[in-house]
Write a protein that holds these residues in place. Structure first.
Motif, PDB file in Angstrom:
ATOM      1  N   SER A  53     -11.061  18.919  46.760  1.00 48.30           N
ATOM      2  CA  SER A  53     -11.204  17.536  46.276  1.00 48.30           C
ATOM      3  C   SER A  53     -12.627  17.027  46.509  1.00 48.30           C
ATOM      4  N   LEU A  54     -13.264  17.449  47.604  1.00 47.25           N
ATOM      5  CA  LEU A  54     -14.671  17.068  47.828  1.00 47.25           C
ATOM      6  C   LEU A  54     -15.579  17.635  46.727  1.00 47.25           C
ATOM      7  N   CYS A  55     -15.287  18.848  46.312  1.00 51.95           N
ATOM      8  CA  CYS A  55     -16.097  19.483  45.259  1.00 51.95           C
ATOM      9  C   CYS A  55     -15.968  18.716  43.954  1.00 51.95           C
ATOM     10  N   ARG A  56     -14.745  18.306  43.638  1.00 54.64           N
ATOM     11  CA  ARG A  56     -14.527  17.571  42.385  1.00 54.64           C
ATOM     12  C   ARG A  56     -15.234  16.233  42.398  1.00 54.64           C
ATOM     13  N   GLU A  57     -15.167  15.540  43.549  1.00 52.39           N
ATOM     14  CA  GLU A  57     -15.716  14.192  43.611  1.00 52.39           C
ATOM     15  C   GLU A  57     -17.224  14.179  43.824  1.00 52.39           C
ATOM     16  N   GLN A  58     -17.722  15.094  44.641  1.00 53.44           N
ATOM     17  CA  GLN A  58     -19.115  14.991  45.091  1.00 53.44           C
ATOM     18  C   GLN A  58     -20.057  16.033  44.504  1.00 53.44           C
ATOM     19  N   ARG A  59     -19.495  17.073  43.848  1.00 51.96           N
ATOM     20  CA  ARG A  59     -20.345  18.121  43.261  1.00 51.96           C
ATOM     21  C   ARG A  59     -21.475  18.567  44.196  1.00 51.96           C
ATOM     22  N   PRO A  60     -21.143  19.204  45.312  1.00 51.36           N
ATOM     23  CA  PRO A  60     -22.215  19.705  46.179  1.00 51.36           C
ATOM     24  C   PRO A  60     -23.024  20.784  45.448  1.00 51.36           C
ATOM     25  N   SER A  84     -12.278  26.185  37.299  1.00 47.77           N
ATOM     26  CA  SER A  84     -12.406  24.841  36.747  1.00 47.77           C
ATOM     27  C   SER A  84     -13.840  24.583  36.261  1.00 47.77           C
ATOM     28  N   PRO A  85     -13.995  24.159  34.992  1.00 50.11           N
ATOM     29  CA  PRO A  85     -15.333  23.975  34.401  1.00 50.11           C
ATOM     30  C   PRO A  85     -16.231  23.044  35.213  1.00 50.11           C
ATOM     31  N   GLY A  86     -15.638  22.028  35.873  1.00 52.97           N
ATOM     32  CA  GLY A  86     -16.443  21.070  36.622  1.00 52.97           C
ATOM     33  C   GLY A  86     -17.026  21.635  37.912  1.00 52.97           C
ATOM     34  N   THR A  87     -16.424  22.699  38.439  1.00 49.32           N
ATOM     35  CA  THR A  87     -16.869  23.214  39.746  1.00 49.32           C
ATOM     36  C   THR A  87     -17.317  24.675  39.698  1.00 49.32           C
ATOM     37  N   ARG A  88     -17.193  25.308  38.530  1.00 51.35           N
ATOM     38  CA  ARG A  88     -17.433  26.756  38.501  1.00 51.35           C
ATOM     39  C   ARG A  88     -18.883  27.152  38.749  1.00 51.35           C
TER      40      ARG A  88
END
Ligand SMILES: [Mg+2]
Length: 321
Positions: A53-60, A84-88
Protein backbone atom coordinates in the motif's frame (compact mmCIF):
# COMPACT_ATOMS: atom_id res chain seq x y z
CA UNK A 1 26.27 11.02 -14.95
CA UNK A 2 26.02 10.56 -11.21
CA UNK A 3 22.79 10.63 -9.24
CA UNK A 4 22.84 14.36 -8.55
CA UNK A 5 23.54 15.23 -12.21
CA UNK A 6 20.71 12.95 -13.30
CA UNK A 7 18.29 14.69 -10.97
CA UNK A 8 19.35 18.03 -12.49
CA UNK A 9 18.79 16.74 -16.02
CA UNK A 10 15.03 16.38 -15.59
CA UNK A 11 12.86 18.99 -17.32
CA UNK A 12 10.80 19.22 -14.13
CA UNK A 13 12.03 19.35 -10.53
CA UNK A 14 12.71 15.96 -8.95
CA UNK A 15 12.19 15.92 -5.19
CA UNK A 16 14.43 14.00 -2.78
CA UNK A 17 14.84 10.37 -3.82
CA UNK A 18 12.81 7.98 -1.70
CA UNK A 19 13.78 4.55 -0.47
CA UNK A 20 11.29 2.11 0.98
CA UNK A 21 12.81 -0.27 3.54
CA UNK A 22 10.72 -3.35 4.31
CA UNK A 23 11.58 -5.76 7.12
CA UNK A 24 9.58 -7.45 9.87
CA UNK A 25 12.44 -6.81 12.32
CA UNK A 26 12.64 -3.14 13.37
CA UNK A 27 16.33 -3.59 14.24
CA UNK A 28 17.08 -4.38 10.57
CA UNK A 29 15.11 -1.36 9.41
CA UNK A 30 17.07 0.81 11.81
CA UNK A 31 20.41 -0.45 10.44
CA UNK A 32 19.38 0.50 6.89
CA UNK A 33 17.86 3.77 8.02
CA UNK A 34 21.25 4.75 9.46
CA UNK A 35 22.87 4.16 6.06
CA UNK A 36 20.44 6.39 4.15
CA UNK A 37 19.63 9.02 6.75
CA UNK A 38 20.43 12.52 5.51
CA UNK A 39 21.03 11.30 1.95
CA UNK A 40 17.57 10.11 0.93
CA UNK A 41 14.03 10.15 2.24
CA UNK A 42 13.40 6.81 3.95
CA UNK A 43 9.97 5.18 4.07
CA UNK A 44 9.51 2.12 6.30
CA UNK A 45 7.19 -0.86 6.39
CA UNK A 46 7.19 -3.87 8.71
CA UNK A 47 4.96 -6.14 6.62
CA UNK A 48 4.38 -7.05 2.99
CA UNK A 49 0.84 -5.71 3.04
CA UNK A 50 2.01 -2.36 4.36
CA UNK A 51 4.80 -2.29 1.76
CA UNK A 52 2.36 -2.75 -1.13
CA UNK A 53 0.00 0.00 0.00
CA UNK A 54 2.95 2.36 0.62
CA UNK A 55 4.19 1.66 -2.90
CA UNK A 56 0.81 2.47 -4.41
CA UNK A 57 0.39 5.69 -2.47
CA UNK A 58 3.94 7.04 -2.33
CA UNK A 59 5.73 5.58 -5.38
CA UNK A 60 9.18 5.21 -3.81
CA UNK A 61 12.17 5.27 -6.17
CA UNK A 62 13.57 1.96 -4.91
CA UNK A 63 12.63 -0.81 -2.47
CA UNK A 64 14.83 -2.81 -0.11
CA UNK A 65 12.75 -5.85 0.59
CA UNK A 66 13.24 -8.50 3.27
CA UNK A 67 12.55 -12.00 1.92
CA UNK A 68 11.40 -13.84 5.04
CA UNK A 69 8.42 -12.18 6.70
CA UNK A 70 5.26 -13.48 8.36
CA UNK A 71 2.19 -12.93 6.16
CA UNK A 72 3.19 -11.92 2.64
CA UNK A 73 6.76 -13.00 1.89
CA UNK A 74 9.18 -10.69 0.13
CA UNK A 75 8.90 -12.81 -3.01
CA UNK A 76 5.12 -12.50 -3.02
CA UNK A 77 5.31 -8.73 -2.47
CA UNK A 78 7.70 -8.45 -5.42
CA UNK A 79 5.43 -10.56 -7.66
CA UNK A 80 2.46 -8.33 -6.87
CA UNK A 81 4.40 -5.10 -7.43
CA UNK A 82 5.66 -6.36 -10.78
CA UNK A 83 2.14 -7.38 -11.84
CA UNK A 84 0.74 -3.88 -11.40
CA UNK A 85 1.43 -1.13 -14.01
CA UNK A 86 1.63 1.58 -11.31
CA UNK A 87 4.41 -0.15 -9.35
CA UNK A 88 6.18 -2.40 -11.84
CA UNK A 89 8.94 0.10 -12.64
CA UNK A 90 10.09 0.51 -9.03
CA UNK A 91 13.37 -1.43 -8.67
CA UNK A 92 13.39 -4.10 -5.94
CA UNK A 93 16.53 -5.16 -4.07
CA UNK A 94 16.11 -8.22 -1.86
CA UNK A 95 17.70 -8.19 1.56
CA UNK A 96 18.25 -11.69 2.88
CA UNK A 97 20.25 -13.63 5.40
CA UNK A 98 19.82 -16.89 3.54
CA UNK A 99 22.89 -16.76 1.44
CA UNK A 100 21.83 -19.40 -1.06
CA UNK A 101 22.13 -19.40 -4.79
CA UNK A 102 18.67 -20.83 -5.41
CA UNK A 103 17.14 -18.04 -3.38
CA UNK A 104 18.94 -15.41 -5.44
CA UNK A 105 18.02 -17.05 -8.74
CA UNK A 106 14.33 -17.05 -7.79
CA UNK A 107 14.55 -13.39 -6.75
CA UNK A 108 15.95 -12.36 -10.13
CA UNK A 109 13.35 -14.48 -11.92
CA UNK A 110 10.51 -12.57 -10.30
CA UNK A 111 12.01 -9.22 -11.17
CA UNK A 112 14.52 -8.11 -8.49
CA UNK A 113 17.47 -6.02 -9.71
CA UNK A 114 19.92 -7.03 -6.97
CA UNK A 115 20.61 -8.78 -3.67
CA UNK A 116 22.04 -7.60 -0.39
CA UNK A 117 22.91 -9.98 2.44
CA UNK A 118 22.40 -9.45 6.15
CA UNK A 119 24.20 -8.38 8.22
CA UNK A 120 24.58 -5.43 5.91
CA UNK A 121 27.80 -3.64 5.00
CA UNK A 122 26.89 0.08 4.88
CA UNK A 123 29.43 0.98 2.17
CA UNK A 124 28.29 -1.80 -0.14
CA UNK A 125 24.60 -1.16 0.47
CA UNK A 126 24.97 2.53 -0.30
CA UNK A 127 26.99 1.91 -3.46
CA UNK A 128 24.49 -0.60 -4.81
CA UNK A 129 21.49 1.54 -4.00
CA UNK A 130 23.08 4.55 -5.70
CA UNK A 131 23.80 2.47 -8.80
CA UNK A 132 20.23 1.23 -9.06
CA UNK A 133 18.77 4.65 -8.34
CA UNK A 134 20.89 6.08 -11.16
CA UNK A 135 19.64 3.38 -13.55
CA UNK A 136 16.08 4.06 -12.49
CA UNK A 137 16.44 7.81 -13.03
CA UNK A 138 17.97 7.19 -16.46
CA UNK A 139 14.98 5.18 -17.60
CA UNK A 140 12.55 7.71 -16.06
CA UNK A 141 14.41 10.43 -17.95
CA UNK A 142 14.19 8.56 -21.26
CA UNK A 143 10.49 7.98 -20.76
CA UNK A 144 9.86 11.63 -19.96
CA UNK A 145 11.88 12.94 -22.94
CA UNK A 146 9.83 10.78 -25.27
CA UNK A 147 6.72 12.57 -24.00
CA UNK A 148 7.97 16.17 -23.91
CA UNK A 149 8.06 18.87 -26.55
CA UNK A 150 11.72 19.85 -26.99
CA UNK A 151 11.12 23.58 -27.43
CA UNK A 152 8.41 24.44 -24.92
CA UNK A 153 9.04 21.63 -22.36
CA UNK A 154 5.31 20.91 -22.06
CA UNK A 155 3.83 17.53 -23.02
CA UNK A 156 4.05 16.61 -26.70
CA UNK A 157 1.41 15.30 -29.08
CA UNK A 158 2.15 11.68 -28.20
CA UNK A 159 1.61 12.31 -24.50
CA UNK A 160 -1.57 14.22 -25.34
CA UNK A 161 -2.99 11.32 -27.38
CA UNK A 162 -2.22 8.83 -24.60
CA UNK A 163 -3.62 11.03 -21.85
CA UNK A 164 -6.77 11.89 -23.77
CA UNK A 165 -7.58 8.20 -24.26
CA UNK A 166 -7.01 7.49 -20.54
CA UNK A 167 -8.92 10.56 -19.32
CA UNK A 168 -11.81 9.79 -21.66
CA UNK A 169 -12.17 6.26 -20.27
CA UNK A 170 -11.85 7.44 -16.66
CA UNK A 171 -14.53 10.13 -17.07
CA UNK A 172 -16.81 7.71 -18.92
CA UNK A 173 -16.49 5.21 -16.06
CA UNK A 174 -17.20 7.85 -13.44
CA UNK A 175 -19.90 9.71 -15.42
CA UNK A 176 -17.95 12.95 -15.07
CA UNK A 177 -17.46 15.75 -17.62
CA UNK A 178 -14.29 16.09 -19.65
CA UNK A 179 -13.28 19.50 -21.00
CA UNK A 180 -10.82 20.23 -23.79
CA UNK A 181 -9.33 23.66 -24.39
CA UNK A 182 -7.69 24.14 -27.78
CA UNK A 183 -5.84 27.42 -28.26
CA UNK A 184 -3.41 29.17 -30.52
CA UNK A 185 -1.44 32.39 -30.75
CA UNK A 186 -3.12 35.18 -32.70
CA UNK A 187 -1.36 36.27 -35.89
CA UNK A 188 1.68 34.12 -35.16
CA UNK A 189 2.71 33.92 -38.81
CA UNK A 190 2.87 37.72 -38.88
CA UNK A 191 4.91 37.61 -35.65
CA UNK A 192 7.49 35.32 -37.23
CA UNK A 193 7.55 37.43 -40.39
CA UNK A 194 8.27 40.62 -38.48
CA UNK A 195 10.45 39.44 -35.60
CA UNK A 196 12.08 36.31 -37.06
CA UNK A 197 11.82 32.63 -36.11
CA UNK A 198 14.24 32.81 -33.23
CA UNK A 199 12.06 35.37 -31.47
CA UNK A 200 9.09 33.26 -32.51
CA UNK A 201 10.56 30.31 -30.61
CA UNK A 202 11.16 32.45 -27.53
CA UNK A 203 7.61 33.68 -27.74
CA UNK A 204 6.28 30.10 -27.83
CA UNK A 205 8.42 29.17 -24.81
CA UNK A 206 7.17 32.15 -22.81
CA UNK A 207 3.54 31.50 -23.74
CA UNK A 208 3.84 27.81 -22.79
CA UNK A 209 5.18 28.88 -19.39
CA UNK A 210 2.29 31.29 -18.88
CA UNK A 211 -0.32 28.72 -19.93
CA UNK A 212 0.77 26.48 -17.08
CA UNK A 213 -0.84 28.99 -14.67
CA UNK A 214 -4.31 27.95 -15.84
CA UNK A 215 -3.88 24.36 -14.69
CA UNK A 216 -4.51 23.54 -11.07
CA UNK A 217 -5.30 19.86 -10.68
CA UNK A 218 -2.78 17.04 -10.84
CA UNK A 219 -4.64 15.30 -13.71
CA UNK A 220 -4.87 18.41 -15.91
CA UNK A 221 -2.52 18.28 -18.89
CA UNK A 222 -1.12 21.03 -21.11
CA UNK A 223 0.39 19.86 -24.40
CA UNK A 224 1.80 21.42 -27.55
CA UNK A 225 -0.56 20.28 -30.25
CA UNK A 226 1.56 21.51 -33.15
CA UNK A 227 3.11 24.76 -34.43
CA UNK A 228 1.58 27.56 -32.35
CA UNK A 229 -1.32 25.41 -31.12
CA UNK A 230 -1.65 24.11 -27.56
CA UNK A 231 -4.31 21.94 -25.96
CA UNK A 232 -5.45 21.26 -22.38
CA UNK A 233 -7.17 18.16 -21.08
CA UNK A 234 -9.27 18.89 -18.00
CA UNK A 235 -10.81 15.69 -16.63
CA UNK A 236 -13.67 16.11 -14.18
CA UNK A 237 -13.99 19.80 -15.11
CA UNK A 238 -17.34 21.22 -16.23
CA UNK A 239 -17.71 24.06 -18.75
CA UNK A 240 -17.69 26.75 -16.03
CA UNK A 241 -14.40 25.44 -14.67
CA UNK A 242 -12.94 25.20 -18.17
CA UNK A 243 -14.00 28.76 -19.01
CA UNK A 244 -12.31 29.97 -15.83
CA UNK A 245 -9.17 28.09 -16.68
CA UNK A 246 -9.21 29.53 -20.23
CA UNK A 247 -9.58 33.06 -18.85
CA UNK A 248 -6.62 32.59 -16.48
CA UNK A 249 -4.51 31.42 -19.42
CA UNK A 250 -5.64 34.26 -21.69
CA UNK A 251 -4.83 36.82 -18.98
CA UNK A 252 -1.48 35.18 -18.20
CA UNK A 253 -0.41 35.43 -21.86
CA UNK A 254 -1.59 39.03 -22.08
CA UNK A 255 0.36 39.85 -18.89
CA UNK A 256 3.60 38.74 -20.60
CA UNK A 257 3.28 41.90 -22.73
CA UNK A 258 5.23 40.49 -25.65
CA UNK A 259 5.17 43.19 -28.30
CA UNK A 260 3.34 42.29 -31.53
CA UNK A 261 3.03 45.27 -33.89
CA UNK A 262 1.35 43.26 -36.64
CA UNK A 263 -1.51 41.86 -34.57
CA UNK A 264 -4.96 43.30 -35.13
CA UNK A 265 -5.67 42.17 -31.54
CA UNK A 266 -2.38 43.79 -30.36
CA UNK A 267 -0.22 45.56 -29.40
CA UNK A 268 0.78 42.43 -27.46
CA UNK A 269 0.80 38.72 -28.22
CA UNK A 270 -2.59 37.18 -27.41
CA UNK A 271 -4.33 33.82 -27.70
CA UNK A 272 -7.72 32.58 -28.87
CA UNK A 273 -9.32 29.57 -27.22
CA UNK A 274 -12.00 27.01 -28.06
CA UNK A 275 -13.59 24.98 -25.25
CA UNK A 276 -15.72 21.84 -25.52
CA UNK A 277 -17.19 19.93 -22.58
CA UNK A 278 -18.87 16.54 -22.62
CA UNK A 279 -19.62 13.56 -20.42
CA UNK A 280 -17.93 10.78 -22.40
CA UNK A 281 -20.32 8.08 -23.61
CA UNK A 282 -20.42 5.16 -26.01
CA UNK A 283 -22.02 7.28 -28.74
CA UNK A 284 -19.28 9.90 -28.66
CA UNK A 285 -15.50 9.96 -29.14
CA UNK A 286 -12.46 11.97 -28.02
CA UNK A 287 -11.86 12.92 -31.67
CA UNK A 288 -15.37 14.36 -31.96
CA UNK A 289 -14.89 16.40 -28.78
CA UNK A 290 -11.59 17.74 -30.10
CA UNK A 291 -13.33 18.71 -33.37
CA UNK A 292 -15.92 20.60 -31.31
CA UNK A 293 -13.16 22.50 -29.48
CA UNK A 294 -11.57 23.27 -32.84
CA UNK A 295 -14.88 24.66 -34.10
CA UNK A 296 -15.10 26.93 -31.03
CA UNK A 297 -11.52 28.09 -31.59
CA UNK A 298 -12.53 29.03 -35.12
CA UNK A 299 -15.48 31.00 -33.69
CA UNK A 300 -13.15 32.87 -31.31
CA UNK A 301 -10.94 33.79 -34.26
CA UNK A 302 -13.90 34.94 -36.29
CA UNK A 303 -15.23 37.11 -33.46
CA UNK A 304 -11.98 39.09 -33.30
CA UNK A 305 -9.47 36.85 -31.44
CA UNK A 306 -8.02 37.31 -27.92
CA UNK A 307 -11.12 35.56 -26.54
CA UNK A 308 -12.60 32.16 -25.70
CA UNK A 309 -15.72 30.48 -27.12
CA UNK A 310 -17.26 27.33 -25.69
CA UNK A 311 -19.81 24.61 -26.25
CA UNK A 312 -21.24 22.58 -23.38
CA UNK A 313 -22.42 19.24 -24.75
CA UNK A 314 -22.86 17.86 -21.21
CA UNK A 315 -25.47 20.51 -20.39
CA UNK A 316 -27.10 20.08 -23.81
CA UNK A 317 -27.60 16.39 -23.16
CA UNK A 318 -28.99 16.95 -19.71
CA UNK A 319 -31.43 19.53 -21.05
CA UNK A 320 -32.64 17.04 -23.63
CA UNK A 321 -33.60 14.45 -21.01
MG1 LIG B 1 12.47 -11.15 8.12
Amino acid sequence: MNLEQLQEAFPHPVGPLRILVVDDQPVNIRALYEVFRGRFEVLMATSGEQAISLCREQRPDIILLDVVMPGLSGHEVCRRLKASPGTRDIPVIFVTSQNEEAEEALGFEIGAVDFITKPINPVIVLARVRTHLALKLQSDLLRSFAMIDGLTKVANRRKFDETLALSWRACQREGRPLSLVLLDLDYFKQYNDRYGHQKGDHCLMAVAGALGHGLRRPHDLLARYGGEEFVCILPGTDSQGAIQCAEVMREAVKALQIEHQDSAAGPFVSISLGIATQIPGADTSPEALLAQADRQLYQAKRKGRNRACFIDLAAGRDAGK
